[in-house]
Design an enzyme around this catalytic site. Structure first.
Site, PDB file in Angstrom:
ATOM      1  N   PRO A   2       0.719  -1.263   0.000  1.00  0.00           N
ATOM      2  CA  PRO A   2       0.000   0.000   0.000  1.00  0.00           C
ATOM      3  C   PRO A   2       0.749   1.315   0.000  1.00  0.00           C
ATOM      4  O   PRO A   2       0.664   2.050   0.954  1.00  0.00           O
ATOM      5  CB  PRO A   2      -0.791  -0.081   1.288  1.00  0.00           C
ATOM      6  CG  PRO A   2      -0.046  -1.037   2.164  1.00  0.00           C
ATOM      7  CD  PRO A   2       1.076  -1.579   1.360  1.00  0.00           C
ATOM      8  N   GLU A   3       1.415   1.718  -1.035  1.00  0.00           N
ATOM      9  CA  GLU A   3       1.714   3.142  -1.235  1.00  0.00           C
ATOM     10  C   GLU A   3       1.070   3.501  -2.566  1.00  0.00           C
ATOM     11  O   GLU A   3       0.453   2.624  -3.193  1.00  0.00           O
ATOM     12  CB  GLU A   3       3.229   3.384  -1.190  1.00  0.00           C
ATOM     13  CG  GLU A   3       3.780   3.125   0.206  1.00  0.00           C
ATOM     14  CD  GLU A   3       5.275   3.408   0.377  1.00  0.00           C
ATOM     15  OE1 GLU A   3       5.821   4.249  -0.362  1.00  0.00           O
ATOM     16  OE2 GLU A   3       5.892   2.781   1.242  1.00  0.00           O
ATOM     17  N   LYS A  54      -3.163   7.554  -1.988  1.00  0.00           N
ATOM     18  CA  LYS A  54      -3.317   6.293  -1.276  1.00  0.00           C
ATOM     19  C   LYS A  54      -4.780   5.921  -1.074  1.00  0.00           C
ATOM     20  O   LYS A  54      -5.145   5.342  -0.041  1.00  0.00           O
ATOM     21  CB  LYS A  54      -2.580   6.359   0.061  1.00  0.00           C
ATOM     22  CG  LYS A  54      -1.121   5.912  -0.064  1.00  0.00           C
ATOM     23  CD  LYS A  54      -0.436   5.827   1.275  1.00  0.00           C
ATOM     24  CE  LYS A  54       0.750   6.748   1.364  1.00  0.00           C
ATOM     25  NZ  LYS A  54       1.399   6.745   2.672  1.00  0.00           N
TER      26      LYS A  54
END
Length: 470
Positions: A2-3, A54
């Site tokens: 998750p970036e 994000k």
DNA sequence: CGTCCACGTCTAC
DNA sequence: TAGACCTGGACGG
């Protein structure tokens, strides 16, 4: 996952797998999720996705009932849509697979109606992920570093007077109001490319860019310099997308991850330095840390973070032990004894604030007693082990649907632990390694199974130890 | 067995 | 500026 790049790749994945597929039926949320239900009554709908920084937006679009064409609603009736905004936390991702059952940690599930029946699941084992139903991109997040570059740059440039930019650049980079999409590995990679020490003020990095932006026309400033800091905040994440894999996902071993691993120049690399920033997030870098690096120094004697923590733990253990002893002393035993003990506690707590005198100790023990009683009461009020039926399971994630309490009680990990203990069952071993310590369940040697990530970790730990010994 | 660490926010002393 | 929110893998004893 998750970036910024991972979120974007995820949105692409969703678009790819959901293309030409019709979904329908109830959208099912896991029982452990604390996120909102998704009420959506369209019998048929499609799913598409987009990303910004994000966040990922899923758009559900209602479809006419193709099987009952004759009953179709008025032709000019517009399809309805519903947007759901996802944040992935530390471990969120989308998965798409045949709908035989749900994968572990699937928290929101969309089912296709066409055969073979498939599921799109939001999977998130740590459950830091969130979703907002019927929402738009969060207002407190800035423009996307990947796909709104001009706006992103403008947003930063117009805000340099803010106090925030006095902070170290590496910390400001995690502020999503300005750097929506940058995360811990990207900040390291970006700073490393320009050899910017992580702990110089953000302003000192950004202010020179103001002139540069205004410059444009005059001064043939010899344009051989590469991209500047803000451009890299766009280009570096774009590189990750162009690698073609799934980005940062160390558990996903294999070609796509090794490509990413090879791409990393700084983050988690054995030849790089690292330290905790002011928010206790690890920053990887090379060269000097910079003038604003956190100082570990306290008053007088210097202690390493680890050592300090260890000592604190020991103090706590000591206090606990003493308090246990105290508990066994009967109510009317003389005060003198207790005072002696309180002094002992004080010396164990050392630098810790005030001297805990007898009354405080009494209060503490009363509190503990109350908590204890409360715990018992709670259990009698329907949280009892029998309600959970967890006896045969050893961890929260092993629970089956039928094991969840029906009264909406949350099953927490600690809760399971407590219950297991009550029932007298052991936790299953966290590692399935044989006596030689070489094999796991699958018969793979531990050495071969080791991910690159792990190796690096080991190596860098070794390096650290070596340098500490010097 | 316990401790530490992990791609990220959040809120509460 | 801690901690809370979570699970799970690696590692040390």
């Amino acid at each position: 996952m998750p970036e910024g790049p991972e979120l974007h790749l995820s949105s692409r994945f969703v678009n790819f797998v959901c293309k030409n597929r019709i979904f329908g039926g109830k959208i099912i949320k896991s029982l452990v999720s604390r996120q909102p239900d998704v009420e959506w009554d369209a019998p048929y709908y499609t799913i598409s996705a987009a990303s910004r920084g994000k966040e990922v937006k899923l758009t559900l679009t209602s479809q006419p009932d193709s099987k009952n064409d004759l009953l179709k609603t008025a032709p000019n009736e517009k399809p309805r849509t519903l947007d759901i905004i996802f944040q992935f936390g530390m471990s969120g991702k989308f998965d798409f697979y045949e709908a035989g059952g749900l994968v572990k940690h699937a928290h929101l599930n969309f089912f296709t109606v066409d055969e073979p029946k498939m599921v799109l699941s939001f999977v998130d084992f740590r459950r830091f992920g969130k979703w907002h139903v019927g929402a738009d991109w969060s207002e407190d997040r800035g423009p996307c570093v990947l796909f709104e570059y001009p706006k992103f740059r403008e947003n930063v440039m117009n805000s340099l007077d803010k106090l925030l930019f006095n902070r170290p650049i590496c910390e400001v980079m995690l502020n999503q109001q300005y750097f929506n999409g940058i995360g811990n590995y990207l900040r390291a990679e970006i700073l490393y490319r320009l050899k910017i020490p992580p702990f110089v003020s953000a302003r000192s990095v950004l202010e020179p860019l103001v002139a540069k932006t205004a410059d444009d026309t005059d001064q043939p400033k010899i344009k051989i310099e590469g991209p500047d800091f803000l451009q890299l905040c766009n280009l570096v994440p774009l590189e990750v997308i162009n690698l073609g894999g799934t980005g940062y996902d160390p558990k996903e071993r294999g070609e796509s991850y090794s490509a990413f691993d090879k791409w990393l120049q700084c983050y988690y690399q054995p030849n790089m330095k690292n330290m905790a920033d002011h928010n206790k997030r690890t920053i990887w870098y090379s060269g000097p840390a910079g003038p604003m690096a956190p100082t570990v120094k306290v008053t007088g004697k210097k202690q390493s973070r680890k050592k300090k923590k260890k000592m604190e733990m020991e103090d706590q253990a000591e206090i606990k032990k003493i308090k246990l002893e105290e508990k066994s002393i009967s109510e009317n035993e003389n005060l003198k004894e207790m005072i002696v003990r309180s002094k002992k506690i004080n010396s164990a707590a050392k630098d810790n604030v005030g001297v805990p005198h007898v009354e405080e100790m009494k209060k503490e023990s009363r509190k503990r007693k109350m908590k204890l009683e409360k715990g018992i009461v709670e259990e009698k009020n329907g949280n009892a082990a029998s309600d959970f039926k967890v006896c045969k399971h050893t961890s929260l994630t092993d629970l089956k649907l039928s094991d969840y309490p029906t009264d909406g009680t949350r099953v927490t990990r600690s809760r399971v632990k407590v219950i297991l203990k009550e029932v007298g069952l052991k936790q299953k071993p966290s590692r399935s390694v044989n006596k030689n310590g070489l094999q796991n369940k699958d018969g793979v040697t531990a050495e071969n199974k080791e991910t690159n990530h792990t190796k690096i970790k080991k190596r860098s730990a070794r390096g650290k130890r070596a340098s500490q010994q010097k």
